[in-house]
Write a protein that holds these residues in place. Structure first.
Motif, mmCIF file in Angstrom:
data_model
loop_
_atom_site.group_PDB
_atom_site.id
_atom_site.type_symbol
_atom_site.label_atom_id
_atom_site.label_comp_id
_atom_site.label_asym_id
_atom_site.label_seq_id
_atom_site.Cartn_x
_atom_site.Cartn_y
_atom_site.Cartn_z
ATOM 1 N N GLY A 1 0.923 -1.186 -0.214
ATOM 2 C CA GLY A 1 -0.375 0.022 -0.008
ATOM 3 C C GLY A 1 1.044 0.973 -0.384
ATOM 4 O O GLY A 1 0.233 3.054 -0.654
ATOM 5 N N ALA A 2 1.621 1.621 0.392
ATOM 6 C CA ALA A 2 2.884 2.788 1.027
ATOM 7 C C ALA A 2 3.389 2.520 -0.615
ATOM 8 O O ALA A 2 4.185 4.089 -0.986
ATOM 9 C CB ALA A 2 3.740 2.563 2.325
ATOM 10 N N THR A 3 4.074 1.230 -0.643
ATOM 11 C CA THR A 3 3.893 1.518 -2.670
ATOM 12 C C THR A 3 3.715 2.173 -3.738
ATOM 13 O O THR A 3 3.916 2.843 -4.422
ATOM 14 C CB THR A 3 4.584 0.709 -2.894
ATOM 15 N N THR A 4 2.294 2.238 -3.105
ATOM 16 C CA THR A 4 1.599 2.542 -4.309
ATOM 17 C C THR A 4 1.228 4.185 -4.003
ATOM 18 O O THR A 4 1.769 4.536 -5.413
ATOM 19 C CB THR A 4 0.231 1.416 -4.093
ATOM 20 N N ARG A 5 1.072 4.259 -2.830
ATOM 21 C CA ARG A 5 1.178 5.651 -2.554
ATOM 22 C C ARG A 5 2.744 6.282 -3.473
ATOM 23 O O ARG A 5 2.119 7.298 -3.757
ATOM 24 C CB ARG A 5 0.452 5.656 -1.314
ATOM 25 N N LEU A 6 3.808 6.104 -2.583
ATOM 26 C CA LEU A 6 4.909 6.302 -3.488
ATOM 27 C C LEU A 6 4.954 6.481 -5.101
ATOM 28 O O LEU A 6 5.117 7.614 -5.191
ATOM 29 C CB LEU A 6 6.146 5.098 -2.908
ATOM 30 N N ILE A 7 4.790 5.286 -5.826
ATOM 31 C CA ILE A 7 4.424 5.572 -7.160
ATOM 32 C C ILE A 7 3.145 6.100 -7.366
ATOM 33 O O ILE A 7 4.048 7.133 -8.108
ATOM 34 C CB ILE A 7 4.343 4.174 -7.867
ATOM 35 N N ASP A 8 3.058 6.736 -6.898
ATOM 36 C CA ASP A 8 1.497 7.629 -7.124
ATOM 37 C C ASP A 8 2.036 9.523 -7.014
ATOM 38 O O ASP A 8 1.761 9.576 -8.049
ATOM 39 C CB ASP A 8 0.270 7.520 -6.314
ATOM 40 N N ARG A 9 2.659 9.396 -6.150
ATOM 41 C CA ARG A 9 3.434 10.839 -5.604
ATOM 42 C C ARG A 9 4.899 10.751 -7.189
ATOM 43 O O ARG A 9 4.868 12.534 -7.747
ATOM 44 C CB ARG A 9 4.409 10.399 -4.443
ATOM 45 N N LEU A 10 5.307 9.726 -7.432
ATOM 46 C CA LEU A 10 6.774 9.683 -8.315
ATOM 47 C C LEU A 10 5.759 10.034 -9.649
ATOM 48 O O LEU A 10 6.761 10.891 -9.806
ATOM 49 C CB LEU A 10 7.739 8.840 -7.765
ATOM 50 N N GLU A 11 4.774 9.509 -9.950
ATOM 51 C CA GLU A 11 4.274 9.831 -11.338
ATOM 52 C C GLU A 11 3.830 11.330 -11.175
ATOM 53 O O GLU A 11 3.588 10.968 -12.323
ATOM 54 C CB GLU A 11 2.653 8.215 -11.392
ATOM 55 N N LYS A 12 2.718 11.476 -10.009
ATOM 56 C CA LYS A 12 2.843 12.985 -10.223
ATOM 57 C C LYS A 12 3.218 13.462 -10.562
ATOM 58 O O LYS A 12 2.560 14.273 -11.453
ATOM 59 C CB LYS A 12 1.249 13.680 -9.091
ATOM 60 N N GLY A 13 4.695 13.609 -9.918
ATOM 61 C CA GLY A 13 5.610 14.565 -9.892
ATOM 62 C C GLY A 13 6.649 14.444 -11.049
ATOM 63 O O GLY A 13 7.605 14.757 -11.845
ATOM 64 N N GLY A 14 6.252 13.651 -12.547
ATOM 65 C CA GLY A 14 6.855 13.236 -13.698
ATOM 66 C C GLY A 14 7.403 12.741 -13.755
ATOM 67 O O GLY A 14 8.320 12.407 -14.587
ATOM 68 N N LEU A 15 8.388 11.633 -12.809
ATOM 69 C CA LEU A 15 8.996 11.319 -12.222
ATOM 70 C C LEU A 15 9.811 10.223 -13.088
ATOM 71 O O LEU A 15 10.624 9.229 -12.649
ATOM 72 C CB LEU A 15 10.110 11.517 -10.943
ATOM 73 N N VAL A 16 8.300 8.898 -12.808
ATOM 74 C CA VAL A 16 8.442 7.577 -12.665
ATOM 75 C C VAL A 16 7.257 7.436 -13.605
ATOM 76 O O VAL A 16 6.408 8.323 -14.290
ATOM 77 C CB VAL A 16 8.608 6.589 -11.771
ATOM 78 N N ARG A 17 6.797 6.036 -14.740
ATOM 79 C CA ARG A 17 5.942 5.903 -15.214
ATOM 80 C C ARG A 17 5.815 4.644 -15.215
ATOM 81 O O ARG A 17 6.584 3.740 -14.798
ATOM 82 C CB ARG A 17 5.223 6.182 -16.339
ATOM 83 N N ARG A 18 4.172 4.546 -14.739
ATOM 84 C CA ARG A 18 4.287 2.528 -14.950
ATOM 85 C C ARG A 18 4.232 2.464 -15.884
ATOM 86 O O ARG A 18 3.154 2.686 -17.081
ATOM 87 C CB ARG A 18 2.568 2.807 -13.651
#
Length: 148
Positions: free
Chosen positions: A60-77
């Motif tokens: 769950g925490a990893t999903t929120r981490l990915i969400d933050r990084l994706e929102k910041g334009g740093l990662v993509r799924r």
């Protein structure tokens, strides 16, 4: 300054941790996000499960981490082509200003390395390689303790 090898080593480790925390803050990231981006930079794309294991976070925490990084334009799924049920996380950008934030640390460490002989650097980097493996194994033991 202490000459006790244990204290010298602990001071070294503490300085590295404090520097990483300060770097994350100066780059506008929290420590976990900074660490996750570093992990992706070192490893390349990871499944969300591998990212969870590498960071020690719950799914769950990893999903929120990915969400933050994706929102910041740093990662993509992306979907894993080998198994469409899996999500691959890949780095697509570095945080703005990160290179400038890292410049001072890189310069100061470069000065340390320049003051060493080639043989000293070889010993040091062999240590870094072996110590990283030892830390990863010890961390794995902490996450999955064996019962006697």
């Amino acid at each position: 300054m202490s000459t006790d090898p244990s204290k010298i080593f602990r001071r070294y480790l503490s300085a590295g941790v404090i520097n990483a925390l300060a770097t994350a803050e100066a780059a506008g990231l929290n420590a976990t996000d900074y660490y996750a981006l570093n992990l992706l930079d070192l490893s390349g794309p990871l499944t969300s499960g591998d990212l969870a294991a590498g960071t020690g976070l719950t799914t769950g925490a990893t999903t929120r981490l990915i969400d933050r990084l994706e929102k910041g334009g740093l990662v993509r799924r992306a979907t894993d082509p080998a198994d469409r049920r899996k999500v691959i996380v890949e780095s697509v950008a570095r945080p703005e200003g990160l290179e400038q934030v890292l410049a001072g640390t890189r310069r100061r460490l470069g000065e340390v390395f320049e003051g060493m002989t080639e043989g000293d650097r070889a010993v040091l980097f062999r240590y870094f390689t072996q110590a990283a493996d030892a830390y990863q194994a010890a961390t794995e033991e902490l996450h999955h303790p064996r019962t006697p």
